[in-house]
Design a protein around this motif. Structure first.
Motif, PDB file in Angstrom:
ATOM      1  N   ASN A 137      10.267 -26.240  51.294  1.00  0.00           N
ATOM      2  CA  ASN A 137       9.990 -24.967  51.963  1.00  0.00           C
ATOM      3  C   ASN A 137      10.226 -23.790  51.032  1.00  0.00           C
ATOM      4  N   ALA A 138      11.266 -23.893  50.192  1.00  0.00           N
ATOM      5  CA  ALA A 138      11.538 -22.828  49.233  1.00  0.00           C
ATOM      6  C   ALA A 138      10.451 -22.724  48.171  1.00  0.00           C
ATOM      7  N   GLU A 144       1.918 -21.535  46.303  1.00  0.00           N
ATOM      8  CA  GLU A 144       0.616 -21.077  46.778  1.00  0.00           C
ATOM      9  C   GLU A 144       0.104 -19.884  45.971  1.00  0.00           C
ATOM     10  N   GLU A 145       0.976 -18.955  45.646  1.00  0.00           N
ATOM     11  CA  GLU A 145       0.560 -17.753  44.929  1.00  0.00           C
ATOM     12  C   GLU A 145       1.526 -17.448  43.790  1.00  0.00           C
ATOM     13  N   PRO A 146       1.517 -18.273  42.740  1.00  0.00           N
ATOM     14  CA  PRO A 146       2.404 -17.994  41.605  1.00  0.00           C
ATOM     15  C   PRO A 146       1.800 -16.891  40.726  1.00  0.00           C
ATOM     16  N   PRO A 147       2.589 -16.313  39.837  1.00  0.00           N
ATOM     17  CA  PRO A 147       2.024 -15.359  38.870  1.00  0.00           C
ATOM     18  C   PRO A 147       0.947 -16.013  38.009  1.00  0.00           C
ATOM     19  N   ARG A 148       0.099 -15.206  37.404  1.00  0.00           N
ATOM     20  CA  ARG A 148      -1.032 -15.730  36.651  1.00  0.00           C
ATOM     21  C   ARG A 148      -0.612 -16.532  35.415  1.00  0.00           C
ATOM     22  N   HIS A 149       0.575 -16.306  34.942  1.00  0.00           N
ATOM     23  CA  HIS A 149       1.005 -16.974  33.716  1.00  0.00           C
ATOM     24  C   HIS A 149       1.761 -18.273  33.999  1.00  0.00           C
ATOM     25  N   VAL A 150       1.748 -18.771  35.243  1.00  0.00           N
ATOM     26  CA  VAL A 150       2.535 -19.946  35.610  1.00  0.00           C
ATOM     27  C   VAL A 150       1.602 -21.067  36.097  1.00  0.00           C
ATOM     28  N   ILE A 151       1.898 -22.280  35.651  1.00  0.00           N
ATOM     29  CA  ILE A 151       1.190 -23.486  36.114  1.00  0.00           C
ATOM     30  C   ILE A 151       2.237 -24.507  36.554  1.00  0.00           C
ATOM     31  N   PHE A 152       2.045 -25.054  37.736  1.00  0.00           N
ATOM     32  CA  PHE A 152       2.923 -26.122  38.241  1.00  0.00           C
ATOM     33  C   PHE A 152       2.185 -27.452  38.125  1.00  0.00           C
ATOM     34  N   ILE A 153       2.877 -28.463  37.589  1.00  0.00           N
ATOM     35  CA  ILE A 153       2.336 -29.829  37.546  1.00  0.00           C
ATOM     36  C   ILE A 153       3.372 -30.743  38.202  1.00  0.00           C
ATOM     37  N   LEU A 154       3.037 -31.280  39.373  1.00  0.00           N
ATOM     38  CA  LEU A 154       3.935 -32.151  40.123  1.00  0.00           C
ATOM     39  C   LEU A 154       3.518 -33.598  39.885  1.00  0.00           C
ATOM     40  N   ALA A 155       4.488 -34.458  39.612  1.00  0.00           N
ATOM     41  CA  ALA A 155       4.210 -35.878  39.377  1.00  0.00           C
ATOM     42  C   ALA A 155       5.027 -36.718  40.354  1.00  0.00           C
ATOM     43  N   LEU A 164       2.170 -32.288  53.630  1.00  0.00           N
ATOM     44  CA  LEU A 164       0.760 -31.941  53.463  1.00  0.00           C
ATOM     45  C   LEU A 164       0.577 -30.477  53.087  1.00  0.00           C
ATOM     46  N   THR A 165       1.510 -29.629  53.476  1.00  0.00           N
ATOM     47  CA  THR A 165       1.404 -28.216  53.105  1.00  0.00           C
ATOM     48  C   THR A 165       1.528 -28.017  51.602  1.00  0.00           C
ATOM     49  N   ILE A 166       2.257 -28.911  50.933  1.00  0.00           N
ATOM     50  CA  ILE A 166       2.362 -28.859  49.470  1.00  0.00           C
ATOM     51  C   ILE A 166       1.101 -29.426  48.834  1.00  0.00           C
ATOM     52  N   ILE A 167       0.635 -30.579  49.337  1.00  0.00           N
ATOM     53  CA  ILE A 167      -0.537 -31.235  48.752  1.00  0.00           C
ATOM     54  C   ILE A 167      -1.763 -30.339  48.858  1.00  0.00           C
ATOM     55  N   SER A 168      -1.901 -29.620  49.978  1.00  0.00           N
ATOM     56  CA  SER A 168      -3.090 -28.773  50.184  1.00  0.00           C
ATOM     57  C   SER A 168      -3.138 -27.590  49.230  1.00  0.00           C
ATOM     58  N   ARG A 169      -2.024 -27.273  48.577  1.00  0.00           N
ATOM     59  CA  ARG A 169      -1.980 -26.142  47.653  1.00  0.00           C
ATOM     60  C   ARG A 169      -2.136 -26.585  46.197  1.00  0.00           C
ATOM     61  N   THR A 170      -2.472 -27.843  45.972  1.00  0.00           N
ATOM     62  CA  THR A 170      -2.598 -28.374  44.611  1.00  0.00           C
ATOM     63  C   THR A 170      -3.941 -29.065  44.436  1.00  0.00           C
TER      64      THR A 170
END
Length: 563
Positions: A137-138, A144-155, A164-170
């Motif tokens: 939740n945090a 969903e809306e990170p700064p333009r210079h940030v990329i998240f890669i979840l493994a 599903l709320t996390i999966i739908s944002r990736t």
């Protein structure tokens, strides 16, 4: 310098090196060239298939000084810094040990700061499914809306545990198990680069034991190299992986095929003496027969085989073993495997399973001989049926008439029994004929059930024969609807006639009558035979003629007189 494991030394540094995941690498390379990089990715799949490696390669590619490129150059300062971990803008997080809300809040607070050394700040969160609900939740809004210079890669290896709320944002990429052929090709290249000597069949054994994971395969290869002397042989690979040799499996399968339990138990004793795990062995044996079944069905699909090498012994054995026998063997081994999981003595169940398999072939072959009497019985029945068709019995003629009248079956007043036919039967009815029918009544119902007429036989549950002559039978039904259903079913009447012919040797016409109508018809018939019998006794002590006639028709033992 300390020795490093092979999977660390040969970790992929380019998308080209990620084996067996072309559907993922091609998509990422096209996105890099078109500069359509998403803000969040989800890499899911089995262990050792390249998820984290692909994440680091993507982090290098987006920050490469030569970008946009489809592959990182691995020469510029950014690529080298990300490879050796000296650039702090690419952060790897182990979610298994940092799964609390506070750790994710710390990421959320720092994500707004611009990167120090490269263009993009990349967060690689490994085993993300281990995060708590509060941590997810945090992370939700930031993801969903990170700064333009940030990329998240979840493994993750367990994507079903991620909300599903996390999966739908990736953007989700599913990594698949690597084929044994691709693993062998990668290991061959590593062997050539390191100047090691290894048999190709040994590499195949290791690749199949790795079960689709490149990291597992390189770890097993590392063990086999340490175990061997100068050259990694097939025996070295079998010892390290705990697998059973192909020759041993062929030997045991040959003993099962030849129904030689003694030979099978000797081979099993030798295997267990070598320290092999019974649970691992029975798994190898199941896959052996599975591969045999697939080979018989599609010989060209060699890549689909899991445990078998297509040597001459295996191919010859596969040509001799029947497909139905393979089904029975796999079923027996699977049951034994289930039982072995809940016992402290798996060896006993394994030995019992081998003996059963050796006897199974015998029972299958014996069952084939038992078919002959059945075929002879079928031939006799077909011959008898042909004779019936040449000389149709009375029941057949009756069924034809019923079939012709079937479309006119719209009697809303209920079923009307054929009084005239019943009276004719009563005139010639005898006690012995009725007794013969009643003595075989149960057998007749069983014959109907055996002939797949279970629902029709159920109509006779509340029915009984009440009168019989040499050529006709009257059946009383308790319920009128049951009588109507039975008498309007031409096939049912014909089958009853055939069954009665077999049981008592007579072809009888079957007539049904509801219980209420039967009582009226019987009383009128008796009165017609002895007029005034009911009212003319006048208190005489002589037996009522009605009762006498009833005893004559139906037998004294079934007549019950009530005042």
């Amino acid at each position: 310098m300390a020795y490093q494991a092979l999977y660390r030394v040969w970790r992929p540094q380019q998308f080209f090196d990620v084996v067996g995941q072309e559907h993922v690498t091609t998509t990422l390379q096209n996105a890099l060239l078109q500069e359509k990089i998403s803000h969040a990715y989800l890499f899911s799949g089995p262990r050792g298939t390249g998820k984290t490696s692909a994440a680091k390669i993507l982090a290098k590619a987006v920050n490469c000084e030569k970008a946009p490129v489809s592959e990182p150059c691995n020469e510029c300062a950014s690529c080298r810094g990300i490879t050796d971990g000296s650039i702090p803008d690419v952060i790897e997080i182990d979610a298994a040990s940092n799964n609390g809300v506070e750790e994710i809040r710390d990421i959320r607070d720092k994500v707004k700061y611009a990167p120090n050394a490269v263009k993009y700040k990349v967060y690689i969160v490994d085993e993300v499914h281990m995060l708590s609900i509060g941590a997810f939740n945090a992370l939700l809004k930031t993801l969903e809306e990170p700064p333009r210079h940030v990329i998240f890669i979840l493994a993750t290896t367990e994507p079903h545990k991620i909300p599903l709320t996390i999966i739908s944002r990736t953007q989700r990429f599913d990594f698949k198990r690597i084929t044994a052929q691709a693993i062998v090709g990668r290991m061959k290249w590593i062997i050539e680069e390191t100047n090691l000597d290894c048999e190709e069949k040994a590499l195949q054994v290791i690749a199949r034991a790795a079960e689709g994971g490149m990291r597992d395969a390189l770890s097993l290869l590392d063990q086999a190299i340490s175990f061997s002397q100068d050259k990694v042989t097939v025996e070295d690979a079998l010892t390290v992986t705990g697998s059973v040799s192909q020759a041993f499996l062929n030997q045991l399968a040959r003993a099962v095929h030849e129904k030689n339990a003694a030979s099978g138990l000797e081979a099993l004793e030798e295997l267990l003496h070598q320290g092999k795990d019974p649970a691992r062995f029975i798994e190898d044996l199941i896959y052996f027969y599975r591969d045999m079944l697939l080979y018989k069905a599609a010989p060209a699909l060699e890549e689909s085989l899991e445990r078998v090498l297509l040597d001459e012994d295996f191919q010859q054995l596969a040509s001799e073993v029947d497909t139905n026998a393979i089904y029975e063997i796999i079923d027996g081994l699977n049951k034994a495997q289930q039982e072995m999981r809940w016992t402290n003595h798996p060896r006993v169940f394994l030995e019992v399973a081998i003996v059963k398999l050796c006897q199974l072939e015998k029972s299958v072959s014996t069952a084939n001989h038992d078919v002959e009497p059945l075929l002879q019985r079928v031939a006799q029945l077909e011959e008898r049926l042909a004779r019936y068709e040449e000389n149709p019995p009375v029941a057949s003629a009756q069924s034809e008439q019923a079939t012709q009248k079937k479309p006119q079956r719209t009697n809303r007043k209920g079923f009307q029994a054929p009084t005239g036919k019943i009276n004719e039967v009563l005139k010639s009815a005898t006690k012995q004929d009725l007794h013969d029918i009643k003595s075989r009544w149960g057998e007749m119902r069983e014959q109907l059930i055996a002939r797949q007429m279970r629902s029709q036989a159920a109509l006779l549950n509340d029915a009984e024969p009440v009168a019989s002559s040499s050529d006709a039978l009257v059946i009383k039904f308790k319920y009128e609807i049951h009588c109507q259903m039975a008498m309007e079913n031409a096939k049912f009447i014909q089958t009853m006639g055939s069954v009665l012919l077999e049981l008592i040797g007579k072809q009888l016409q079957v007539i049904g009558v509801p219980e209420e109508q039967w009582l009226t018809i019987r009383e009128k018939f008796i009165n017609s035979q002895h007029p005034g019998a009911v009212e003319g006794s006048g208190g005489s002590e002589e037996e009522d003629p009605l009762i006498s006639e009833a005893k004559k028709l139906f037998g004294e033992e079934i007549i019950q007189i009530q005042d």
